[in-house]
Design a protein around this motif. Structure first.
Motif, PDB file in Angstrom:
ATOM      1  N   ALA A   1      -7.019   6.467   4.924  1.00 54.75           N
ATOM      2  CA  ALA A   1      -6.727   7.633   4.087  1.00 54.75           C
ATOM      3  C   ALA A   1      -7.983   8.436   3.775  1.00 54.75           C
ATOM      4  CB  ALA A   1      -6.058   7.184   2.789  1.00 54.75           C
ATOM      5  N   ASP A   2      -9.145   7.774   3.742  1.00 55.52           N
ATOM      6  CA  ASP A   2     -10.395   8.474   3.463  1.00 55.52           C
ATOM      7  C   ASP A   2     -11.078   9.004   4.723  1.00 55.52           C
ATOM      8  OD1 ASP A   2     -11.095   6.100   4.570  1.00 55.52           O
ATOM      9  OD2 ASP A   2     -12.363   5.419   2.905  1.00 55.52           O
ATOM     10  N   GLY A   3     -10.410   8.896   5.881  1.00 57.09           N
ATOM     11  CA  GLY A   3     -10.960   9.420   7.119  1.00 57.09           C
ATOM     12  C   GLY A   3     -11.719   8.418   7.955  1.00 57.09           C
ATOM     13  N   ARG A   4     -11.938   7.202   7.451  1.00 58.79           N
ATOM     14  CA  ARG A   4     -12.665   6.192   8.210  1.00 58.79           C
ATOM     15  C   ARG A   4     -11.819   5.695   9.378  1.00 58.79           C
ATOM     16  NH1 ARG A   4     -12.984   1.712   6.216  1.00 58.79           N
ATOM     17  NH2 ARG A   4     -11.573   1.964   4.421  1.00 58.79           N
TER      18      ARG A   4
ATOM     19  N   PRO B   1       0.828  -1.212   0.000  1.00 58.21           N
ATOM     20  CA  PRO B   1       0.000   0.000   0.000  1.00 58.21           C
ATOM     21  C   PRO B   1       0.858   1.256   0.000  1.00 58.21           C
ATOM     22  CG  PRO B   1      -0.870  -1.604   1.537  1.00 58.21           C
ATOM     23  CD  PRO B   1       0.422  -2.166   1.030  1.00 58.21           C
ATOM     24  N   VAL B   2       0.391   2.289  -0.664  1.00 53.02           N
ATOM     25  CA  VAL B   2       1.170   3.502  -0.827  1.00 53.02           C
ATOM     26  C   VAL B   2       1.326   4.201   0.513  1.00 53.02           C
ATOM     27  CG1 VAL B   2       0.443   3.809  -3.204  1.00 53.02           C
ATOM     28  CG2 VAL B   2      -0.920   4.812  -1.366  1.00 53.02           C
ATOM     29  N   GLU B   3       2.277   5.113   0.551  1.00 58.22           N
ATOM     30  CA  GLU B   3       2.510   5.888   1.763  1.00 58.22           C
ATOM     31  C   GLU B   3       1.269   6.705   2.095  1.00 58.22           C
ATOM     32  OE1 GLU B   3       5.721   9.173   3.494  1.00 58.22           O
ATOM     33  OE2 GLU B   3       5.902   8.345   1.468  1.00 58.22           O
ATOM     34  N   GLY B   4       0.915   6.699   3.371  1.00 60.18           N
ATOM     35  CA  GLY B   4      -0.273   7.422   3.799  1.00 60.18           C
ATOM     36  C   GLY B   4      -1.546   6.611   3.704  1.00 60.18           C
ATOM     37  N   ALA B   5      -1.426   5.277   3.508  1.00 51.87           N
ATOM     38  CA  ALA B   5      -2.629   4.443   3.424  1.00 51.87           C
ATOM     39  C   ALA B   5      -3.423   4.489   4.722  1.00 51.87           C
ATOM     40  CB  ALA B   5      -2.256   2.999   3.084  1.00 51.87           C
ATOM     41  N   PHE B   6      -2.733   4.684   5.839  1.00 53.44           N
ATOM     42  CA  PHE B   6      -3.422   4.848   7.115  1.00 53.44           C
ATOM     43  C   PHE B   6      -2.498   5.592   8.077  1.00 53.44           C
ATOM     44  CE2 PHE B   6      -1.076   0.926   7.721  1.00 53.44           C
ATOM     45  CZ  PHE B   6      -0.615   1.010   9.027  1.00 53.44           C
ATOM     46  N   LYS B   7      -3.101   6.119   9.111  1.00 59.16           N
ATOM     47  CA  LYS B   7      -2.387   6.823  10.168  1.00 59.16           C
ATOM     48  C   LYS B   7      -2.657   6.120  11.487  1.00 59.16           C
ATOM     49  CE  LYS B   7      -1.987  11.389  12.374  1.00 59.16           C
ATOM     50  NZ  LYS B   7      -2.499  12.775  12.373  1.00 59.16           N
ATOM     51  N   GLN B   8      -1.582   5.832  12.213  1.00 52.57           N
ATOM     52  CA  GLN B   8      -1.740   5.109  13.460  1.00 52.57           C
ATOM     53  C   GLN B   8      -2.421   5.990  14.512  1.00 52.57           C
ATOM     54  OE1 GLN B   8      -1.046   1.816  14.203  1.00 52.57           O
ATOM     55  NE2 GLN B   8      -2.144   2.364  16.072  1.00 52.57           N
ATOM     56  N   GLY B   9      -3.458   5.430  15.137  1.00 57.58           N
ATOM     57  CA  GLY B   9      -4.177   6.142  16.187  1.00 57.58           C
ATOM     58  C   GLY B   9      -3.770   5.675  17.565  1.00 57.58           C
ATOM     59  N   THR B  10      -4.729   5.637  18.461  1.00 54.82           N
ATOM     60  CA  THR B  10      -4.458   5.298  19.852  1.00 54.82           C
ATOM     61  C   THR B  10      -4.181   3.808  20.006  1.00 54.82           C
ATOM     62  OG1 THR B  10      -5.963   7.072  20.495  1.00 54.82           O
ATOM     63  CG2 THR B  10      -5.333   5.513  22.203  1.00 54.82           C
TER      64      THR B  10
END
Length: 353
Positions: free
Chosen positions: A173-176, A143-152
Motif C-alpha cells: 500500500a505504501d508503494g514498496r 488486513p484492510v482492502e488495498g493492503a497490497f496489489k498483485q503484481g507479476t
C-alpha cells in the motif's frame, strides 16, 4: 501378633507428619484437582476434541480448549500441593513448562486463522474474497482492502511439467515492492500469505450495461494450468442473464527445455460461445448482448494464496524447550546421584530392637 506386623499396620493406618501437614494445608477438593484422575480425564477429553476436529466438527475446538485448561488447572494444583516439587527444582521446572505449553496451545486454538483466496495480476487484495477455513474467536480482523496489489506472476519449470520456483510480486500500500515464493511467505500484520500450487490464466472482462449503471471490471479464472491444460474452458452468466462459454488456447508446453509459465504462455485470443455460435475476440474487442456488452481486455495470470496466523507458535516452542531442558537436567541429575557398581555402600538405616 508379631511386633513388626503391628508396626506396619499402624504405619499404614496413621499418616506421617509430612502427610498430615499436607492434608492440613491442602483441603480435599484441592487434592482432587491435583489427582491423576483429573489428568486422565483431561487427556481423554483432549483426544475426543482431536477426533471431533478431524471430522470438521465445530465442537472440537471447544473440547480441545476445555481439556487444555483442565490440564493446566490440574498442573497448577499439583505444583502447589505436592512437596516433591519443592526438593526437585528440575522436575518443578518441567511441569511449569508443561503448564505454559497447555496454556499456549489453548490460546492457539482461540487465535488461529486459516483461509485461502485467488487473485489476478493487477487486482487489489479484498478480504471479502477470502474463504475462511478456520477462525478462532480471538482472531483480529484481516488486513484492510488495498493492503497490497498483485503484481507479476511467473513460475519456472524444468522440461515437461516439473515445477521449480514460484514467484509472485506484489506492490504494498505504501508503494514498496515485495513478494512471495515457495517457502517464503508475504507477511502483513502477522498474517502469512503462502503461494500455493494453484495458478492459471484469467480473462479480464469489462461489462457495459445497456442502461445507465456503473461499469464493472472482473476477472474470469480458468482451471488450474498446466495441471488441467486440456480443460481451459469455463461457463459464465452475464449480468443480463445470457449464458456464455469461454475458451482459450495456451501455447504448447516445451518437453525438452526449461520454460516459464506467465501470461505470455496463452494466446491473446478468447473464444466465446453463445447459443451454439462461437466468436473470437482479440484484446479490446467488444461483444454486444441483449442487456449490454462486454469488452475483452486481455489474458492475465491468477494465483492462489493460503493465509495462516497463529501467534501462539513462539510461546509453544519456548514452553517445549523449557520442558526438554528441565527433563534432561532432571535425568542427568539422577544418573549422577546413582551409586557406581562395585562400590560398597554403608547401611545407615536405623533398626529398632
Amino acid at each position: 501378633m508379631p511386633e513388626s506386623t503391628l508396626t506396619t499396620k499402624m504405619s499404614r493406618a496413621e499418616p506421617t507428619g509430612i502427610e498430615r501437614q499436607r492434608r492440613k494445608i491442602n483441603p480435599a477438593w484441592f487434592r482432587t484437582l491435583a489427582s491423576l484422575r483429573i489428568t486422565s480425564f483431561g487427556l481423554l477429553l483432549l483426544g475426543a476434541g482431536g477426533l471431533a476436529t478431524s471430522r470438521q466438527s465445530d465442537i472440537g475446538q471447544w473440547l480441545i480448549v476445555a481439556s487444555l485448561l483442565l490440564l493446566a488447572i490440574n498442573l497448577c494444583a499439583a505444583l502447589l500441593s505436592n512437596p516433591l516439587f519443592r526438593v526437585k527444582p528440575a522436575l518443578f521446572g518441567m511441569h511449569v513448562g508443561l503448564l505454559l505449553l497447555a496454556v499456549s496451545l489453548a490460546y492457539g486454538q482461540l487465535s488461529r486463522f486459516r483461509g485461502h483466496f485467488e487473485i489476478t495480476e493487477g487486482q487489489v487484495f479484498d478480504p471479502r474474497q477470502v474463504i475462511i477455513d478456520r477462525q478462532g474467536v480471538l482472531v483480529p480482523m484481516l488486513p484492510v482492502e488495498g493492503a497490497f496489489k498483485q503484481g507479476t506472476i511467473w513460475i519456472n519449470y524444468a522440461p515437461g511439467m516439473m515445477r521449480r520456483e514460484t514467484h509472485s510480486q506484489v506492490v504494498m500500500a505504501d508503494g514498496r515492492l515485495s513478494g512471495a515464493t515457495d517457502g517464503r511467505p508475504l507477511i502483513i500484520e502477522k498474517n502469512r500469505f503462502y503461494v500455493t500450487h494453484n495458478k492459471g490464466f484469467s480473462a479480464l472482462i469489462t461489462w457495459w450495461p445497456a442502461q445507465e449503471s456503473p461499469v464493472r471490471l472482473g476477472a474470469l479464472h480458468f482451471p488450474s494450468y498446466p495441471r488441467l491444460a486440456p480443460m481451459q474452458r469455463l461457463s459464465w452468466t452475464a449480468p443480463d442473464g445470457t449464458a456464455l462459454s469461454f475458451e482459450i488456447t495456451p501455447k504448447a508446453i516445451p518437453q525438452d527445455e526449461n520454460w516459464t509459465l506467465s501470461g505470455a504462455m496463452s494466446e491473446a485470443l478468447l473464444l466465446v460461445t453463445r447459443d451454439g455460435t462461437t466468436t473470437s475476440l482479440q484484446p479490446g474487442e467488444t461483444l454486444r448482448l441483449t442487456g449490454g456488452a462486454f469488452r475483452f481486455e486481455g489474458i492475465k495470470m491468477w494465483i492462489g494464496y493460503r493465509i495462516f496466523r497463529d501467534p501462539s507458535l513462539y510461546w509453544c516452542f519456548a514452553s517445549a524447550m523449557i520442558v526438554v531442558c528441565c527433563l534432561a537436567f532432571h535425568l542427568a541429575g539422577r544418573n549422577l546421584r546413582r551409586p557406581k557398581r562395585g562400590v560398597a555402600q554403608t547401611d545407615t538405616r536405623k533398626v529398632n530392637i
